[in-house]
Structures are given as C-alpha cells and as structure tokens.
Design a protein around this motif. Structure first.
Motif, short mmCIF file in Angstrom:
data_model
loop_
_atom_site.label_atom_id
_atom_site.label_comp_id
_atom_site.label_asym_id
_atom_site.label_seq_id
_atom_site.Cartn_x
_atom_site.Cartn_y
_atom_site.Cartn_z
N VAL A 414 28.22 27.84 -71.20
CA VAL A 414 27.11 28.61 -70.66
C VAL A 414 26.89 28.21 -69.20
O VAL A 414 26.72 27.03 -68.89
CB VAL A 414 25.81 28.37 -71.46
CG1 VAL A 414 24.69 29.25 -70.95
CG2 VAL A 414 26.06 28.63 -72.95
N GLU A 415 26.92 29.20 -68.31
CA GLU A 415 26.69 28.94 -66.90
C GLU A 415 25.20 28.70 -66.65
O GLU A 415 24.35 28.96 -67.51
CB GLU A 415 27.22 30.11 -66.06
CG GLU A 415 28.74 30.25 -66.17
CD GLU A 415 29.29 31.34 -65.27
OE1 GLU A 415 28.60 32.36 -65.06
OE2 GLU A 415 30.43 31.18 -64.78
N ALA A 416 24.88 28.23 -65.45
CA ALA A 416 23.50 27.86 -65.13
C ALA A 416 22.53 29.02 -65.28
O ALA A 416 21.36 28.82 -65.61
CB ALA A 416 23.44 27.30 -63.71
N ASP A 417 23.01 30.26 -65.04
CA ASP A 417 22.12 31.42 -65.15
C ASP A 417 22.03 31.97 -66.57
O ASP A 417 21.41 33.01 -66.81
CB ASP A 417 22.56 32.53 -64.19
CG ASP A 417 23.94 33.10 -64.54
OD1 ASP A 417 24.59 32.58 -65.49
OD2 ASP A 417 24.38 34.05 -63.88
N GLY A 418 22.66 31.29 -67.53
CA GLY A 418 22.61 31.73 -68.92
C GLY A 418 23.78 32.60 -69.34
O GLY A 418 23.92 32.91 -70.53
N THR A 419 24.61 33.02 -68.40
CA THR A 419 25.77 33.84 -68.74
C THR A 419 26.76 33.03 -69.57
O THR A 419 27.02 31.86 -69.28
CB THR A 419 26.48 34.35 -67.47
OG1 THR A 419 25.56 35.14 -66.71
CG2 THR A 419 27.69 35.19 -67.82
#
Length: 530
Positions: A414-419
């Motif tokens: 999971v990337e920092a932006d939630g993607t």
C-alpha cells in the motif's frame, strides 16, 4: 422481494419484454423470448427430478442454450456449475464428482468426454445433450439421456416458490495451479459483489423494482463477449448486461476477424476480453482489417480475469482514438474488486475502497507507505467457501469478529496515499537468491517489446540461486527477436535480478478463458527437448 438472481432477471424481462436480449450466431431473442425459454429449461429440469439445491453441470461452448440453461437452473433453484470444455478426462472427472452433479447439459461434441467420466459420478442421473455430433456415446445405465429442448411448455408458477437470497450459485475456478475449486456464493452476495448490484456506475439497486425501473428508463447499452461463459468474468458480464436491460452479443468461439464482423453488424458499445491473450490478436486484426469496417460503435474495451498490459492499452488508444479501457481486477473468490491502472513504471495500481484492503498474515491492515507486502483481501459480500473443502475454506474465507473475508492469492503493498500496488500471485513468486520476483511484472516488461505477442514467466531450478527467472515467449507473426534482444529491452524496465536468464520461444498455451497456465510454462522451461 429478495435479491434472488432469477427473480431479478424476471423483473427486468417484464420491464423490457420487446428489447433484444441475446445474439449468438443465427439466434436472436428478446427479453420476453429468453425468459420463456429459460422457464421451459427450468421446467424440464424439475420434470427430470432435479430438486432445489441440486447441482447441474453446464458443459458447453457459448450459445443461446448456455444462457437458457444458466437462467433455467436459477429459476428452478438448482445450482449451475460451469464446466471448462477443454479439461482433460482427469480434470472433468474431478469437477463432475467434486461438484456432485445430479444433472448435466452438454454440447454433443463434448458428450463422449462427459460419458467417459459419468460412471464415476454417482449422483448423476439426468443428461440433456444439445445438438448432434456423430454417433451417440455409451452412458452409464443410471443416467437418463434426453435431447435438449426449451420449447413448448407453459409457464410453471411453482418455479417461483421458495426462492431466497440464500439460494446458491457455484463458480468453479481452475486458477493458475491445482485442480478446479468450486466457489460457493449466496445469490445476494454474488449480485452485490460480482454484478455490482446491477449498476456498474453507481449505487447498487437493492430491490427488483428499482433494478427493473433502471433497465426500463435508463440508457440501454450493448455488450459483446469474446470469452467463454464458463469463465467467471464472462458470467459476471453476461448478468450485468441482462440486469441492465442491455443486449448481449456472444461469440461461440473467439476469432479476431469474426469479432470485427460482429462489431460492424451488431454495433456493440462495450467489447469484453480476458487480458492480452484475446486483446492483442483483436488489436492485430483491427490493424490489418479494420480500415474496411465500421467500428464506430466500439467505445469501451473491458477486460476481466487477466490484466491488460500497458503496451496493449496504448495500441488500442492508437487504433481507436477516444476508446475507454476498463482494466478490471477481481476473482472468482471475490467478484469485481475495482479497476487496475498500469503506470509507466510497469506497476499495477488499484484504488483502495471500503471493502478491499491489504492484510498481513495476522489479518491486520498493512500500513500505507510501509513497504510491507501482504495479501489483497475483501470483506462484506464474499463467498461462503469452497464446495467440499473445509480446509481451504477456512484459509481463504476466514470469519473474524463476525465478518467474513476473502483472502486472495494476489500479493500487494500500500502506497502512502492508500493506493494498492498489486504485485502478482504469491504462489507463482520466484525466489532467486533471496530476491522475490513476481511473474506479472516481468511479463508486463516482455510484452511491451513490439515483437512479443504473449509471455509467461516462471521460476526454474538453479544450483546457485535456488531459482532463476525464465520466460516462455510467443512472438508476433512475421517478427523476429532473440533472447538477448528481449533481455536488453527488459533492462530498461526491471532490476537485473528480474531479467529472464532463460527464454524459450514457442506458442503460448493458455486456458480457453485466457488465464495463464503456469504449470504448462514450468514444464516447457524445465523438461528437456527431444
């Protein structure tokens, strides 16, 4: 009114009776005609002694009879079971017996294979054969064999008795490894998760009346299915089309040039495929033959069951300017989970949602931006489990704090932006010297080479590193490329340890639905050639 699949279809058919529902070959049926024939198919199942809850195999190519049988099973409260028509006798024997088929509707060309394994299926007692194809095979004595017929019966009001949102639907999935597994759904869960509540673009319709009104008053689309209905993604699309009051155009077998003829003649807005295995030949056909055809109705390319590579998406954007591409992400075990975007970096990204997340081995959400790798998971409307397999059910569909989850085989972070960055199937992950390589990432890089038609990546044994990355590659007709050409191309996209050390050139074998067959790829890459 409950969210029962048969009741939902009947509500839509009553709302748009004269609208064209189905086209397959020379068969055309309005919603009213399809509803009547599905009623007749259901009635004949009941007359044959198939009781609610019993399982009926659907062993056919795409056809009007396939759709009638599917709907007929739902109407009779029997449980339809999809059968892959390319299975070997061993696989057919497994699915027939594991599913405990009481009934079977089979195309005549597959009847000999069905008859060979029917004797091992103790529950099987009714078979309906569609069409004729040479001499009839010898069936076991306990099986009553008839010729398929969905004509000439009056509506049976008793078929509507006892329906429930808890009625069952089973979807067998072969996946990429192992024997087929039967995913057991409640009707309501299947409708909400796999058919998006009858509304692909907004909130779900929670009553049959709401669904029927939307079909009657909304903008009717048209779908063309290039993939076989025995594949989950195709069934999802079929039911989505029917529940929205849209026209479904079926290809009996996929042929890329025939697909262009159908687009020109039937004017579908949405053309659905299963990943590059179908999309790339379709793109090649458009490039070679599209100039002489009117393809202006074609506005959306939808893929399910396999991810479209970035290179194929770019090719379609060039061939059909303005085309919208929907790269669906989902599974037989979860339904439709969202859309994937493939970035310039080759990574596959899935927008996070309230029901889809990434969890670690303790079922805790993976923290955004941590770099930790977990499994993609879905909660809410998910299947009940695998038929006849409590061990795999407990592992894949755990109930935690009263909530049922579906833990998919796809690994992700999971990337920092939630993607969510989807890495690929954990079962196919190559461990080379301690480094983890997901085949899908390498396949994306290989398929971005202009000479590559298709590619499958697997690990092969290596004395030094344990495994090394290897690839089976199919080149486009009329092109050439050496293994070193492909490795040089991959160096611009991948870390050095991910580049295939071994490349074998041969036509790719996939399932008829377009899914990767990694068992076959491993055999090709590891078995000595004669």
């Amino acid at each position: 009114m409950t969210l029962n699949l048969a009741t939902l279809f009947e509500a839509v058919a009553a709302a748009v009776p004269g609208r064209l529902a189905l086209v397959c070959g020379d068969r055309r049926a309005t919603f009213a005609e399809l509803d009547r024939r599905a009623d007749a198919a259901a009635h004949r199942l009941r007359v044959a002694g198939i009781a609610p809850g019993e399982h009926v195999g659907v062993h056919m190519l795409n056809s009007a009879e396939y759709v009638e049988t599917l709907l007929g099973c739902l109407k009779a409260r029997a449980v339809p079971v999809n059968v892959n028509y390319r299975y070997t006798d061993r696989e057919l024997r497994h699915i027939y017996t594991d599913a405990e088929l009481a009934g079977l509707v089979v195309d005549a060309e597959f009847a000999p294979a069905a008859a060979r394994v029917a004797g091992d299926c103790r529950a099987l007692r009714h078979v309906a054969v569609v069409g004729t194809d040479g001499e009839a095979p010898a069936w076991p004595p306990q099986v009553d064999v008839t010729v398929y017929d969905a004509d000439g019966t009056e509506p049976d009001p008793s078929l509507r008795e006892g329906r429930s949102a808890d009625d069952r639907y089973i979807l067998y999935t072969g996946g990429t490894t192992g024997l087929p597994k039967g995913v057991v759904w409640r009707h309501e869960d299947f409708y909400m998760a796999a058919v998006k509540g009858g509304n692909p673009y907004g909130d779900p319709h929670l009553t049959a009346e709401s669904l029927a009104a939307a079909a009657r008053d909304g903008f009717a689309l048209s779908y063309m299915l290039t993939m076989p209905l025995m594949h989950g993604a195709a069934t999802y699309t079929l039911l989505m089309s029917l529940f929205t009051g849209s026209t479904t155009v079926l290809m009996r077998r996929f042929d890329p040039v025939e697909a262009l003829d159908l687009i020109e003649r039937e004017r579908p807005v949405i053309v659905t495929v299963v990943g590059d295995a179908i999309a790339r030949p379709l793109a090649d056909a458009i490039r070679a033959h599209g100039a002489g055809r009117d393809l202006s109705s074609f506005k959306v390319l939808g893929s399910g069951g396999a991810i479209l590579s970035r290179s194929v998406q770019e090719e379609f954007a060039e061939l059909i300017p303005g085309l919208h591409v929907s790269n669906g992400f989902g599974a037989s075990e979860s339904g439709v989970d969202g859309n994937i975007s493939v970035g310039e970096d080759g990574l596959m990204r899935l927008a996070a949602g309230p029901r889809v997340t990434v969890v670690d081995t303790d079922m805790r959400p993976v923290p955004p931006g941590s770099g930790e790798i977990g499994h993609v998971a879905r909660s809410g409307h998910v299947p009940l489990g695998y038929h006849n397999d409590p061990v795999k059910t407990a592992r894949t569909f755990p109930v935690i704090g009263g909530t049922r989850w579906s833990i998919l085989g796809d690994m992700a972070r999971v990337e920092a932006d939630g993607t969510i960055v989807v890495l690929g199937r954990g079962s196919g992950c190559v461990n080379t010297g301690g480094e983890k390589v997901f085949p899908e990432e390498v396949e994306q890089a290989l398929k971005s080479h202009p000479a590559v038609m298709d590619a499958l990546v697997a690990g092969v044994p290596d004395d030094r590193f344990g495994e090394r990355v290897a690839a089976v590659v199919e080149l486009r007709p009329g092109t050439t490329a050496a293994a070193e050409d492909l490795r040089a191309h991959c160096r611009a996209h991948l870390a050095g340890y991910k580049i295939p050390a071994l490349v074998t050139f041969t036509p790719i074998v996939r399932s008829p639905s377009g899914k990767a067959d990694y068992r076959w790829a491993k055999r090709v890459l590891t078995e000595p050639t004669a």
